[in-house]
Design a protein around this motif. Structure first.
Motif, mmCIF file in Angstrom:
data_model
loop_
_atom_site.group_PDB
_atom_site.id
_atom_site.type_symbol
_atom_site.label_atom_id
_atom_site.label_comp_id
_atom_site.label_asym_id
_atom_site.label_seq_id
_atom_site.Cartn_x
_atom_site.Cartn_y
_atom_site.Cartn_z
ATOM 1 N N SER A 124 -1.394 -10.256 -1.427
ATOM 2 C CA SER A 124 -0.021 -10.876 -1.391
ATOM 3 C C SER A 124 -0.146 -12.329 -1.418
ATOM 4 N N SER A 125 -1.118 -13.005 -1.229
ATOM 5 C CA SER A 125 -1.375 -14.431 -1.141
ATOM 6 C C SER A 125 -1.466 -14.816 -2.607
ATOM 7 N N CYS A 126 -2.542 -14.181 -3.288
ATOM 8 C CA CYS A 126 -2.750 -14.175 -4.438
ATOM 9 C C CYS A 126 -1.633 -14.215 -5.747
ATOM 10 N N LEU A 127 -0.821 -13.006 -5.322
ATOM 11 C CA LEU A 127 0.392 -12.871 -6.172
ATOM 12 C C LEU A 127 1.378 -13.814 -5.767
ATOM 13 N N SER A 128 1.418 -14.279 -4.654
ATOM 14 C CA SER A 128 2.463 -15.472 -4.172
ATOM 15 C C SER A 128 2.057 -16.635 -5.244
ATOM 16 N N TYR A 129 0.950 -17.023 -5.176
ATOM 17 C CA TYR A 129 0.287 -18.207 -6.022
ATOM 18 C C TYR A 129 0.405 -17.822 -7.456
ATOM 19 N N TYR A 130 0.463 -16.862 -7.937
ATOM 20 C CA TYR A 130 0.381 -16.461 -9.115
ATOM 21 C C TYR A 130 1.821 -16.853 -9.716
ATOM 22 N N GLU A 131 2.848 -16.575 -9.101
ATOM 23 C CA GLU A 131 4.124 -16.925 -9.327
ATOM 24 C C GLU A 131 4.789 -18.209 -8.940
#
Length: 159
Positions: A124-131
């Protein structure tokens, strides 16, 4: 009555205008290199993808020798881009991915049935940073630097 005739259409117009700002781009496969998508778009996607993969790698660390990464590599080609990044860009990606993982807060949920010790919201953290907007700004800045360096190296019309 006259105020209502003006107020209601204005309110509807503002509502419609505010809804359109939250649209996300339509999904397409990354190998779709139509004229609609330019070099900056592909650079951004490639850069973001790399950060996401590195973020997962640092998040899971050596747990089972990053078994999930090995399982993914058996079926996944990861990225359709074959152009490597420069060492400076790789270094930036590493530091950003490490920062996302190292700055994750302690999980804030409490589950009665399961212990959450040693767990966190890695994907979730990695995806949030991705966008994130932060990453948008970084990628735009790096792309401008890349274009400037390419023009200096290859000349004005290098493409």
């Amino acid at each position: 009555m006259k105020k209502a005739k003006i107020f209601i259409p204005t309110l509807l117009f503002l509502f419609i205008l505010s809804c359109s700002a939250n649209e996300r781009p339509q999904f397409h496969y990354r190998s779709d290199r139509t004229k609609k998508y330019n070099d900056q778009y592909f650079y951004s996607k490639r850069f973001r993808d790399n950060i996401f993969y590195k973020c997962l790698q640092y998040g899971y660390g050596d747990s089972l020798n990053f078994k999930i990464g090995k399982l993914m590599a058996e079926k996944d080609l990861f990225s359709p881009y074959d152009e490597p990044f420069m060492a400076r860009e790789e270094s930036i990606q590493d530091s950003l991915a490490k920062r996302v993982i190292s700055n994750m807060p302690i999980p804030y949920i409490h589950l009665e049935d399961e212990t959450i010790e040693g767990k966190n919201f890695i994907i979730s953290s990695c995806l949030s940073y991705y966008e994130s907007n932060e990453l948008n700004i970084i990628v735009k800045k790096l792309y401008k630097q890349k274009v400037k360096e390419d023009k200096k190296l290859w000349g004005k019309d290098y493409k």
